[in-house]
Design a protein around this motif. Structure first.
Motif, PDB file in Angstrom:
ATOM      1  N   ASP A   1       0.827  -1.212   0.000  1.00 31.46           N
ATOM      2  CA  ASP A   1       0.000   0.000   0.000  1.00 31.46           C
ATOM      3  C   ASP A   1       0.861   1.262   0.000  1.00 31.46           C
ATOM      4  N   VAL A   2       1.975   1.232   0.721  1.00 29.81           N
ATOM      5  CA  VAL A   2       2.886   2.387   0.732  1.00 29.81           C
ATOM      6  C   VAL A   2       3.428   2.622  -0.676  1.00 29.81           C
TER       7      VAL A   2
ATOM      8  N   LYS B   1      -0.361   7.798   6.272  1.00 23.55           N
ATOM      9  CA  LYS B   1      -0.298   9.253   6.407  1.00 23.55           C
ATOM     10  C   LYS B   1      -1.163   9.657   7.588  1.00 23.55           C
ATOM     11  N   LYS B   2      -0.906  10.835   8.140  1.00 20.20           N
ATOM     12  CA  LYS B   2      -1.695  11.331   9.270  1.00 20.20           C
ATOM     13  C   LYS B   2      -2.603  12.457   8.801  1.00 20.20           C
ATOM     14  N   CYS B   3      -3.791  12.518   9.411  1.00 21.94           N
ATOM     15  CA  CYS B   3      -4.733  13.594   9.093  1.00 21.94           C
ATOM     16  C   CYS B   3      -4.166  14.903   9.624  1.00 21.94           C
ATOM     17  N   LYS B   4      -4.205  15.919   8.789  1.00 21.39           N
ATOM     18  CA  LYS B   4      -3.648  17.227   9.148  1.00 21.39           C
ATOM     19  C   LYS B   4      -4.671  18.146   9.807  1.00 21.39           C
TER      20      LYS B   4
ATOM     21  N   HIS C   1      -5.225   6.225  11.630  1.00 21.65           N
ATOM     22  CA  HIS C   1      -5.421   7.232  10.581  1.00 21.65           C
ATOM     23  C   HIS C   1      -5.820   6.481   9.320  1.00 21.65           C
ATOM     24  N   ILE C   2      -7.062   6.637   8.905  1.00 20.36           N
ATOM     25  CA  ILE C   2      -7.582   5.907   7.752  1.00 20.36           C
ATOM     26  C   ILE C   2      -8.088   6.903   6.713  1.00 20.36           C
ATOM     27  N   PHE C   3      -7.611   6.720   5.492  1.00 16.88           N
ATOM     28  CA  PHE C   3      -8.043   7.544   4.368  1.00 16.88           C
ATOM     29  C   PHE C   3      -8.629   6.638   3.299  1.00 16.88           C
ATOM     30  N   LYS C   4      -9.685   7.104   2.640  1.00 17.20           N
ATOM     31  CA  LYS C   4     -10.261   6.347   1.528  1.00 17.20           C
ATOM     32  C   LYS C   4     -10.002   7.111   0.231  1.00 17.20           C
TER      33      LYS C   4
ATOM     34  N   TYR D   1     -12.891  10.032   8.963  1.00 12.95           N
ATOM     35  CA  TYR D   1     -13.527  10.635  10.129  1.00 12.95           C
ATOM     36  C   TYR D   1     -14.006  12.066   9.857  1.00 12.95           C
ATOM     37  N   CYS D   2     -13.147  12.875   9.231  1.00 11.34           N
ATOM     38  CA  CYS D   2     -13.487  14.297   9.081  1.00 11.34           C
ATOM     39  C   CYS D   2     -13.582  14.751   7.612  1.00 11.34           C
ATOM     40  N   GLU D   3     -13.297  13.844   6.668  1.00 16.92           N
ATOM     41  CA  GLU D   3     -13.367  14.129   5.237  1.00 16.92           C
ATOM     42  C   GLU D   3     -12.298  15.097   4.719  1.00 16.92           C
ATOM     43  N   ALA D   4     -11.288  15.390   5.529  1.00 12.70           N
ATOM     44  CA  ALA D   4     -10.200  16.280   5.074  1.00 12.70           C
ATOM     45  C   ALA D   4      -9.342  15.551   4.055  1.00 12.70           C
ATOM     46  N   ASP D   5      -8.817  16.301   3.071  1.00 13.19           N
ATOM     47  CA  ASP D   5      -7.880  15.715   2.103  1.00 13.19           C
ATOM     48  C   ASP D   5      -6.595  15.359   2.821  1.00 13.19           C
ATOM     49  N   LYS D   6      -5.938  14.335   2.323  1.00 11.72           N
ATOM     50  CA  LYS D   6      -4.617  13.995   2.915  1.00 11.72           C
ATOM     51  C   LYS D   6      -3.589  14.961   2.431  1.00 11.72           C
TER      52      LYS D   6
END
Length: 137
Positions: A64-65, A99-102, A116-119, A132-137
């Motif tokens: 995945d990385v 990656k971490k949510c900013k 930290h989960i991004f889709k 969780y918050c819909e912020a872009d990575k």
């Protein structure tokens, strides 16, 4: 230049020129106690130029990385000097702790231990959003 072949390990090929060092650090290859060869700007008929990474040991690599950084990489598993398996990496649908949510108001910034989960929300533009918050990575 002479780069020896490896007997047991992994070869990451078809890396976009200039991306090898990012993959090297994001995979934690700098912490391994083995030979790691990074070959940059290799001439390629298909790509023009490419990078290659050779890891001289069996290593559980996070696909995945690699897919997040460069989804066109080919991963070859080498045993006894022979390629026993080739894997084509793809853009992952989900990133977990890569990656971490900013967003400072995201629950991941407030509550320790939450992954930290991004889709993937836009494959063409490679846009990921925090679940969780819909912020872009």
């Amino acid at each position: 230049m002479k780069i020896d072949s490896i007997q047991n390990g992994i070869v990451l090929d078809h890396i976009t020129a200039g991306s090898a060092m990012k993959i090297y650090f994001d995979l934690g290859l700098d912490k391994l106690d083995c030979s790691v060869a990074i070959i940059q700007n290799v001439k390629s008929q298909k790509m023009g130029k490419k990078d290659i990474i050779k890891i001289d040991m069996n290593y559980d690599i996070n696909l995945d990385v690699i897919g997040y950084i460069d989804p066109d990489v080919t991963v070859s598993i080498i045993r006894n000097g022979e390629t026993i398996e080739k894997k084509k990496v793809a853009l992952p649908q989900k990133l977990v702790n890569i990656k971490k949510c900013k967003n400072p108001r995201c629950v991941t910034a407030i509550e320790p231990g939450i992954p930290h989960i991004f889709k993937l929300t836009d494959e063409k533009n490679r846009i990921y959003r925090c679940i969780y918050c819909e912020a872009d990575k």
